[in-house]
Structures are given as C-alpha cells and as structure tokens.
Scaffold this motif. Sequence first.
Motif, short mmCIF file in Angstrom:
data_model
loop_
_atom_site.label_atom_id
_atom_site.label_comp_id
_atom_site.label_asym_id
_atom_site.label_seq_id
_atom_site.Cartn_x
_atom_site.Cartn_y
_atom_site.Cartn_z
N SER A 1 0.83 -1.21 0.00
CA SER A 1 0.00 0.00 0.00
C SER A 1 0.86 1.26 0.00
N ALA B 1 -0.06 -4.46 -3.94
CA ALA B 1 -0.98 -3.35 -4.22
C ALA B 1 -0.22 -2.06 -4.46
N TYR C 1 -4.06 -10.86 0.85
CA TYR C 1 -2.86 -11.23 0.10
C TYR C 1 -2.11 -12.40 0.73
N ALA D 1 -4.65 -0.68 -5.64
CA ALA D 1 -3.76 -1.04 -6.74
C ALA D 1 -4.13 -0.32 -8.03
N ASP E 1 -8.65 -4.79 -6.18
CA ASP E 1 -8.04 -3.95 -5.13
C ASP E 1 -8.06 -2.51 -5.61
N SER F 1 -0.86 -7.83 -7.22
CA SER F 1 -2.13 -7.12 -7.02
C SER F 1 -3.32 -8.05 -7.22
N CYS G 1 0.65 1.33 -5.45
CA CYS G 1 -0.13 2.53 -5.79
C CYS G 1 0.78 3.72 -6.08
N HIS H 1 -7.90 -5.32 -0.19
CA HIS H 1 -6.62 -4.62 -0.15
C HIS H 1 -5.77 -4.96 1.07
#
Length: 402
Positions: free
Chosen positions: A262, A296, A364, A321, A318, A314, A298, A358
């Motif tokens: 994240s 994820a 995950y 992501a 999500d 990912s 970003c 997420h």
Amino acid sequence: MSGIVSYVVKTSVALFTALLSMWVILAGMSTQAVLDMTSNMLPGIVAWPLGFFMTTPICFLCIPALISAVAGVAGLPFSLPLLIYSTFLSLWPRHEFYATPVDLMRFCQDAILFAMAAFGTLWKYFIPPFFFAASNESSPWLAWLLLREPCKYYPPLESQTKKGDNPFPEETWIYINGVATTKDIADANRIILYRMFGRPIHLVHNPSDTILLDLIECMAGKTGLMEFVEIEPREVLKAQLRKILAEAKQNGVKKVVLLAHSQGTIITSNTISELGEESGDIRALMKDMLEVYNFANCAHQTPAENVSLLENISNGGDVVAWLGHLFPKILQPYWLDKGGKPVSISGEDVIEPSLWGHLLNTHYLFPMAMSGKYQKSKLVSTYMNEKGRLAKSVSGENKAVE
C-alpha cells in the motif's frame, strides 16, 4: 513572478489530473465488478462503458460503483472470517493456550488488554495524534494513544532470532507497511511473513496519523503535492537500505528482499528512484542484490531497472492497486504528477484477477499461504518452497534421530 505562475500551473494540473483519475479508478472498479458478475463473458469494449455509466448519478447507478470501491478495500463478504482472525492475531496477547480454570484470570486479563488495544487502534485510525513521537514503543498506554508512534527501523523480533538457527543467513528481509498500521499490527504482519517464508523480518515502521492524514500522505508521495508530509519514512528507508547494502559483504549477505504494501509501495518506489540517482556504489549494489515485492502498488513511478528484481503483486479487485499498478495503461500518459511525469509502473506483473480486497494479511498473505494464489511470484515459487523443503528436511532428520 513567472516562477510563481509556473508553480501554480503545475500544482493545478497535478491536482486536476489526480481528481480525474479518481473517477477513472471508480469506473475501473465498476468495470471489474461487471466482469466478475458476468464471469468475464463480456468483452472489455462493452464492460468499460458500463463501468463508466455506473459512476454517473443517473437512477442511483452510482451505488454499484461505491459498493465495488468498498469491496476493493474490505474485500467480499466471504473474507470476513479471515479479517476477524487477522484482527485477533494482531491485537490479542500471544499466549499459546489457556488451561481452565487455572488460566481463567489470565484469559480475562488478555481480554481486557485486547479491548484496550482494539479501542486504541480505532482511536488512532480517526483521531490525529499530537505530532511529536512517543519516546519509544513501550510507552504507557495513554501516551501511546495520544502521541504519534515513532517512524523508525526495528530489527527482527526476538522470537525470530533467539534460537540462533537462521537457515538463510545470506538473506536480509525488510518489510515496510502501508496506511493505518500500528506497530502491533506491523509486528503481526511480520510474524505471518516469518511463518510463510522462514526468514527473520526487519521492519521500517511507517506510523499512522489517522486514515485521512495517511491518505493525504499517499497523495503527497504519489503526485508531489505537499510532498513534505511523506519525507520522514522515505528517509528512514533510504538510510537502512544504504547501511544494509553497504555492509552486506562483510556480513555475508548476498540478497536483500524488500516487501512493501500500500503506502509502503509509494515510499519504496520513491526511495529506489532517489537512491538510483545517487553516486557511489549504491546503484550497483541495488542492481546486484535488492529484490522488491510490492503488494498493491499505488505509486506513480516504479523504476524496476534500479533493482535486481521487482514484482508488482495485485488483486484485480483492489481499489488501491488501481491507483498505480492496475491503472489503465491507455490512460497512464495522461495522469501527470507535479513534475509532469505520467504513471509508469515497471517490473513483473503478478495479478489475481478474481480476488478482491486490499488488506495485506486477509487479502494477500492468507490467499498466498492457504489457497495457492500468486503462483507466478518468486515469493511462492522459490521462497515458500524453500521454506517447505527445509521444514520437511528437518522433520525427516528428527524422525531419523528418534
């Protein structure tokens, strides 16, 4: 005067493209929901217009888009038991068992501590702390509640090193967390990582300043707007990578593995970008030894060419992501940051299109460990298999001794 005008124009463009991209992401999540509900039978040329249409206020059709966005963070309803389990794993005092009635008092004490930890965690999610750090991680509960946790590096937990039998001494593993992650939750995450991969996990803790301020920090790190609020964890991570990589040879380390989730992927991407521009041996050391695994991702720009290996892992559903790794490639050139750079996420793609959510543990790590997901990732194909083979070998040796 021209400098001020240029600054205002760049900032305005970055803000406008960021807000417009949020709408594109909402449409993308809606499209993902359409594809999942129709078992991916609809072609993209039909699904995407439906996704954009669902984000309009016509006949309240924005509701499916909002639901899909919520599911993009919290996951689908069937993942709720795993979310509850992850919460208890993170916050419950770690005793092996309770032998009633002898341990009833200890159970009651732990239940009270769990309630205090849960209340404190929720408080930290929504109530801003006083913006000076607590003196250390063992501050009294009230101080922990009101003050900001320190942004700092932590060595592996004692439980991961006290036996002195690390079977992978040539590797150093580091984890940097995402938004809304207290030190206790970060420690729970690295306990799971240790159980999955068998490597002691170092931590660079990116402390939470409430969910809202964490999201502002994410936008700052991603777009360059208000960038000063994201600098501290980046500097801590850079310092640790410089130190670990520089001392690697004398410590017998041949590989450094960095796990980010994240907001941690934004910090990581900015870190490897800046270290890649430094002089000296750091660039060669990163290309030779550093592996990065972004869950994820970003970030706005992730330069895989600066490291030995980089994977972007990912879930198709999500929503975070979609800010970076899953942002539609055809639109990436049009989302510009403050410096005028478009979205550019390089590295190997590991995507589970049918998975939603997420959260690191729930959406995950648990699917990776229990459901055999992300088979294309080196984390699964190499590191989890190495740990499994080692466990079987040790078990065989123990039986032979018996």
